[in-house]
Design a protein around this motif. Structure first.
Motif, short mmCIF file in Angstrom:
data_model
loop_
_atom_site.label_atom_id
_atom_site.label_comp_id
_atom_site.label_asym_id
_atom_site.label_seq_id
_atom_site.Cartn_x
_atom_site.Cartn_y
_atom_site.Cartn_z
N GLY A 92 0.82 -1.20 0.00
CA GLY A 92 0.00 0.00 0.00
C GLY A 92 0.85 1.25 0.00
O GLY A 92 1.95 1.29 -0.55
N PRO A 93 0.37 2.31 0.64
CA PRO A 93 1.10 3.59 0.61
C PRO A 93 2.43 3.56 1.35
O PRO A 93 3.24 4.47 1.18
CB PRO A 93 0.12 4.56 1.29
CG PRO A 93 -0.75 3.68 2.14
CD PRO A 93 -0.89 2.40 1.39
N LEU A 94 2.67 2.52 2.15
CA LEU A 94 3.92 2.42 2.89
C LEU A 94 4.93 1.47 2.21
O LEU A 94 5.98 1.17 2.77
CB LEU A 94 3.66 1.94 4.32
CG LEU A 94 2.94 2.95 5.21
CD1 LEU A 94 2.49 2.31 6.51
CD2 LEU A 94 3.82 4.16 5.49
N ALA A 95 4.63 1.03 1.02
CA ALA A 95 5.55 0.14 0.30
C ALA A 95 6.86 0.87 0.03
O ALA A 95 6.86 2.06 -0.31
CB ALA A 95 4.92 -0.33 -1.01
N PRO A 96 8.00 0.19 0.17
CA PRO A 96 9.28 0.84 -0.10
C PRO A 96 9.45 1.19 -1.57
O PRO A 96 8.99 0.48 -2.45
CB PRO A 96 10.31 -0.20 0.35
CG PRO A 96 9.59 -1.51 0.30
CD PRO A 96 8.16 -1.21 0.62
N VAL A 97 10.15 2.30 -1.81
CA VAL A 97 10.41 2.79 -3.17
C VAL A 97 11.89 3.13 -3.28
O VAL A 97 12.46 3.74 -2.37
CB VAL A 97 9.56 4.04 -3.47
CG1 VAL A 97 9.92 4.62 -4.83
CG2 VAL A 97 8.07 3.71 -3.41
N ASP A 98 12.50 2.72 -4.39
CA ASP A 98 13.90 3.05 -4.63
C ASP A 98 14.10 4.56 -4.64
O ASP A 98 13.21 5.31 -5.04
CB ASP A 98 14.34 2.45 -5.96
CG ASP A 98 15.82 2.66 -6.23
OD1 ASP A 98 16.16 3.73 -6.80
OD2 ASP A 98 16.62 1.78 -5.88
N ILE A 99 15.26 5.00 -4.18
CA ILE A 99 15.52 6.43 -4.06
C ILE A 99 15.33 7.16 -5.39
O ILE A 99 14.93 8.34 -5.41
CB ILE A 99 16.96 6.66 -3.51
CG1 ILE A 99 17.16 8.13 -3.11
CG2 ILE A 99 18.02 6.21 -4.51
CD1 ILE A 99 16.29 8.57 -1.98
N ARG A 100 15.54 6.48 -6.51
CA ARG A 100 15.39 7.14 -7.81
C ARG A 100 13.93 7.42 -8.15
O ARG A 100 13.64 8.22 -9.05
CB ARG A 100 16.01 6.28 -8.92
CG ARG A 100 17.51 6.03 -8.73
CD ARG A 100 18.00 4.95 -9.68
NE ARG A 100 19.38 4.56 -9.43
CZ ARG A 100 19.77 3.68 -8.52
NH1 ARG A 100 18.86 3.09 -7.74
NH2 ARG A 100 21.04 3.38 -8.37
N GLN A 101 13.03 6.73 -7.46
CA GLN A 101 11.60 6.92 -7.71
C GLN A 101 10.88 7.63 -6.57
O GLN A 101 9.65 7.70 -6.56
CB GLN A 101 10.92 5.56 -7.96
CG GLN A 101 11.11 4.99 -9.36
CD GLN A 101 12.48 4.38 -9.54
OE1 GLN A 101 12.92 3.57 -8.74
NE2 GLN A 101 13.17 4.78 -10.61
N THR A 102 11.61 8.16 -5.62
CA THR A 102 10.93 8.84 -4.51
C THR A 102 10.30 10.14 -4.98
O THR A 102 10.85 10.85 -5.83
CB THR A 102 11.89 9.13 -3.34
OG1 THR A 102 13.03 9.84 -3.82
CG2 THR A 102 12.33 7.86 -2.66
N THR A 103 9.14 10.42 -4.44
CA THR A 103 8.41 11.65 -4.74
C THR A 103 7.82 12.17 -3.42
O THR A 103 7.74 11.43 -2.44
CB THR A 103 7.24 11.38 -5.70
OG1 THR A 103 6.30 10.51 -5.05
CG2 THR A 103 7.72 10.73 -7.01
N PRO A 104 7.41 13.42 -3.37
CA PRO A 104 6.73 13.90 -2.17
C PRO A 104 5.53 13.02 -1.81
O PRO A 104 5.25 12.81 -0.62
CB PRO A 104 6.29 15.32 -2.56
CG PRO A 104 7.31 15.75 -3.56
CD PRO A 104 7.63 14.51 -4.35
N GLU A 105 4.86 12.48 -2.83
CA GLU A 105 3.66 11.69 -2.57
C GLU A 105 3.97 10.35 -1.88
O GLU A 105 3.19 9.88 -1.06
CB GLU A 105 2.91 11.43 -3.88
CG GLU A 105 2.23 12.66 -4.47
CD GLU A 105 3.22 13.65 -5.07
OE1 GLU A 105 2.87 14.85 -5.14
OE2 GLU A 105 4.34 13.24 -5.47
N ASN A 106 5.11 9.69 -2.24
CA ASN A 106 5.37 8.41 -1.58
C ASN A 106 6.28 8.55 -0.36
O ASN A 106 6.44 7.59 0.40
CB ASN A 106 5.92 7.36 -2.56
CG ASN A 106 7.20 7.77 -3.26
OD1 ASN A 106 8.11 8.32 -2.67
ND2 ASN A 106 7.27 7.47 -4.58
#
Length: 229
Positions: A92-106
């Motif tokens: 869900g909204p807390l799923a990890p995201v690679d630093i290259r795909q980080t956004t204010p939203e995630n």
């Protein structure tokens, strides 16, 4: 009888911390979202001779977290130690995201989960600790809050924000001689009792890690501990 409140209580590290403090004469307030899980954890502790009660709250629902800790304080008379370690989330909204795909939203959900949840928990117990002139607060994150782990870019941003706030507050509490000690624990190992033999990630069991929390409470020697092999 002193009381420890464990926010994010679960069957692994949370229960190990509960047992460690419970065997030293503490009552245990368990805080988590799932009532059925809380009832089982509390029953298991009670069967071991440790006084325990569960209180439901979602750390992203700040009023519910404040209400749970207020209820725990009223039930036990005081909260002498607060341990904040919201359960790992990987969907869900807390799923990890690679630093290259980080956004204010995630990144924002991680800030809510770690920083705002931690701030809310501390704010619920700190005034009484200051009045008493004693107390221990320990906040827990992954080691990515201390050193780069690019694959968890959004998660580490939230953890690092909580770490920064906690270390700043801990420094202020110490310099003002309040009697309240605040420490940060960064977990840099896989926490498990049964790591596979071919696992290349260092691991430690919950029962190995939990005594480190007791040491932080009793010795007050450091404001930060990175748990590593």
């Amino acid at each position: 009888m002193p009381t420890i409140a464990i926010v994010g209580a679960g069957p692994g590290l949370g229960m190990a911390i509960a047992r460690t403090f419970g065997r030293e004469g503490f009552s245990v307030a368990l805080v988590s979202r799932n009532r059925d899980k809380l009832d089982k954890l509390a029953a298991d502790l009670e069967a071991e001779g440790i006084t325990a009660t569960g209180f439901t709250a979602d750390v992203t629902d700040r009023p519910s977290l404040t209400a749970a800790l207020t209820a725990a304080t009223e039930h036990f008379g005081s909260i002498d130690v607060l341990e904040y370690s919201p359960a790992d989330a990987s969907a869900g909204p807390l799923a990890p995201v690679d630093i290259r795909q980080t956004t204010p939203e995630n990144v924002q959900p991680q800030i809510e989960y770690y920083l705002y949840g931690g701030m809310t928990a501390v704010e619920a117990v700190l005034p009484a600790m200051l009045d008493a002139g004693s107390g221990t607060i320990i906040v827990t994150t992954g080691a990515g809050s201390v050193r780069p782990v690019p694959m968890f870019g959004n998660v580490t941003a939230g953890g690092a924000a909580l770490r920064n706030w906690a270390l700043n507050l801990g420094s202020a509490l110490t310099s003002d001689a309040t009697g309240v000690h605040l420490a940060h624990v960064a977990i840099g190992v896989w926490v498990t009792d049964d790591a596979p033999a071919d696992n290349h990630v260092p691991s430690m069991s919950p029962s190995e890690i939990a005594p480190l929390y007791w040491d932080l409470h009793t010795t007050r020697a450091v404001h930060e501990l990175v748990v590593e092999r």
